[in-house]
Scaffold this active site. Structure first.
Site, PDB file in Angstrom:
ATOM      1  N   LYS A  11     -37.641  -6.393  61.840  1.00 47.83           N
ATOM      2  CA  LYS A  11     -38.689  -5.786  62.819  1.00 47.83           C
ATOM      3  C   LYS A  11     -39.571  -6.441  63.646  1.00 47.83           C
ATOM      4  CE  LYS A  11     -37.069  -2.118  66.306  1.00 47.83           C
ATOM      5  NZ  LYS A  11     -36.591  -0.551  66.486  1.00 47.83           N
ATOM      6  N   SER A  28     -32.431   0.176  69.195  1.00 45.93           N
ATOM      7  CA  SER A  28     -33.720  -1.009  69.581  1.00 45.93           C
ATOM      8  C   SER A  28     -33.962  -2.191  68.450  1.00 45.93           C
ATOM      9  CB  SER A  28     -34.868  -0.146  69.896  1.00 45.93           C
ATOM     10  OG  SER A  28     -34.641   0.026  69.082  1.00 45.93           O
ATOM     11  N   SER A  47     -31.425   3.496  66.327  1.00 45.85           N
ATOM     12  CA  SER A  47     -32.006   2.494  66.191  1.00 45.85           C
ATOM     13  C   SER A  47     -31.359   1.445  65.453  1.00 45.85           C
ATOM     14  CB  SER A  47     -33.267   2.294  67.105  1.00 45.85           C
ATOM     15  OG  SER A  47     -33.534   2.238  68.796  1.00 45.85           O
TER      16      SER A  47
END
Ligand code: GLN
Length: 490
Positions: free
Chosen positions: A79, A154, A178
């Protein structure tokens, strides 16, 4: 070869046995990226040349009989809120679009030490604030199962990358859901470790008392393998826990040993808020555990209805403080023509932060301001304690709690963007877990009538990830849901 045929653990074994080379594995990853990435948009940056160079280096080491690590030669995505020495670290924000970190996150170091090949950095809601990846300031990611729908967030880019088989395994971060929620929306496994299990050093902070880094993977085994690589104390993060108090297990070693005398807890009143298809998949999952000899106990989580309210005070308070450093001076974007130094700060932030980030900075600053601190922030901390105690009490009566990951399956792009409260409600089942600091895992447990994946959430007490992955593996071993994949995989 296609990555679809092999999990990370298979791949690493074949690479180590030199039946497949790391170069071939990276080639397979980029072949699929070339095919599917233009549609799904999982990555903010890709490191094609660097990945091939690294794969060749791993292949060379293997040929020379040199030692290699637990993920040697395996393509991995991370990420883009994890600091890397190579490429930019954008956090999905225009304010950091060209930011190159001067140091790397501990998890990145550990991945590299384990021989992983990092192929790219994945899209996310700006600074990990969101539940759909629609808050990214840089690009759009769609759900590989239905391109009109969100991948969740997310860590939507990481979930999409694994679901579309652009890589074998990925890292995400989870402040209020997330990792677990996008895993659920994309039909993959997502694991949020106990707070303190994994070092947060080099993870760009959102809500520091809630954030944890964890794996997204095709299978529980791959998630356990990744956790074994990243878990453990780090002198650079004082909130990472001393291994003498909470030892790190080899999470893969005993994975196939079912947990005997298992008691699974369910909170029926709380679960009733989920959609019909989610509830029936949960009921079927409970049946699977009963079939494996587990007892079901009803538990109560009396303060859980206050979790969203408490979270959005605590997380925004922490965010408002953490994001103060993005001021046009220290990092990233600076407004081109400021009239004075105050405008350097105000205009840089005004021009480069997105709407949701600004909303949260304002909310958090308000909650922390004198006169409101006691009424909001302190109150939220007290509620957090009550919620933490709810879980401690519940775990006196059961070994694991089963609940939905999200009240719905993946929703349509744009469906919730005009109504932040509606968006916040989609976190209802994941958020309390971060407030309590306990580990949680999302595993595919069904498809809704539209063919979209549904996730089952499994929770266990703090620092019992070894048990959590075994309990999850029991479900995986008894079902086929983890083998379902979106058509885009080909
Ligand atoms: N959806 C939650 C939020 O917007 C959780 C995000 C996360 O876990 N990073 O804050």
């Amino acid at each position: 070869m296609s990555l679809d045929e092999l999990t990370a653990i298979d791949l690493r074994e074949r690479i180590a046995a030199r039946q497949v080379s790391s170069t071939e594995a990276v080639h397979a990853a980029f072949e699929q990226i070339d095919r599917a990435e233009p549609t799904v948009g999982a990555f903010i940056s890709l490191f094609r040349d660097e990945a091939f160079a690294r794969a060749q280096e791993i292949d060379r080491r293997l040929a020379a009989g040199e030692p290699v690590g637990a993920l040697a030669g395996v393509p991995v995505a991370v990420k883009d809120n994890l600091c890397t020495r190579f490429g930019a670290t954008t956090c999905g924000s225009r304010i950091l679009e060209n930011f190159h970190a001067p140091y790397e996150a501990t998890v990145i170091r550990r991945l590299l030490d384990a021989g992983a090949v990092i192929i790219g950095k994945t899209n996310l809601d700006e600074f990990a604030m969101g539940s759909s990846t629609e808050n990214s300031g840089l690009k759009k990611t769609v759900n590989p199962w239905d391109t009109e729908r969100v991948p969740g967030g997310s860590s939507g880019g990481s979930a999409t990358a694994v679901a579309a088989r652009l890589c074998s395994i990925a890292l995400g971060s989870d402040t209020g859901g997330s990792i677990r929620q996008p895993a659920s929306f994309c039909g993959v496994v997502g694991l949020k470790p106990t707070y303190g299990r994994v070092s947060r050093y080099g993870l760009v902070a959102y809500g520091s008392s809630l954030d944890q880094i964890g794996p997204l993977a095709q299978t529980v085994t791959d998630a356990a393998l990744m956790l074994s690589v990243i878990a453990g104390h780090d002198p650079a993060d004082s909130t990472s826990v001393d291994e003498r108090t909470a030892p790190v297990a080899d999470y893969v070693a005993r994975l196939d040993e079912p947990v005997g005398g298992l008691r699974v807890g369910i909170a029926p009143a709380f679960n009733a808020g989920a959609d019909e298809s989610v509830r029936s998949a949960l009921d079927a999952a409970i049946e699977v555990y009963c079939g494996a000899g587990a007892d079901v106990v009803e538990i109560e989580l009396p303060h859980i209805d206050y979790a969203i309210a408490a979270y959005y005070v605590i997380a925004t308070a922490e965010a408002s403080s953490n994001l103060a450093r993005f001021d046009g001076v220290h990092y990233g974007y600076r407004t081109p023509n400021p009239a004075d130094y105050v405008e350097v700060y105000s205009k840089s932030r005004e021009e480069a932060f997105g709407q949701e980030v600004k909303r949260r900075i304002m909310l958090g600053t308000y909650a922390l301001s004198s006169g409101y601190y006691d009424a909001y922030y302190l109150k939220a901390l007290k509620v957090r304690n009550l919620i933490r105690n709810d879980f401690v009490k519940a775990f006196e009566r059961c070994d694991a709690i089963l609940m939905p990951v999200a009240p719905t399956t993946a929703f349509k792009i744009g469906e919730k963007t005009d109504d932040p409260l509606k968006m916040y409600l989609s976190d209802i089942y994941t958020i309390a877990v971060n407030l309590a600091g306990i580990p949680g895992l999302s595993i595919p447990c069904g498809l809704d009538p539209a063919g979209l994946p549904i996730g089952l959430q499994i929770l266990t007490p703090a620092f019992s990830e070894d048990k959590l992955v075994r309990i999850a593996r029991m479900f995986e071993a008894a079902t086929e849901w983890h083998t379902k994949k979106p058509a885009i995989v080909g």
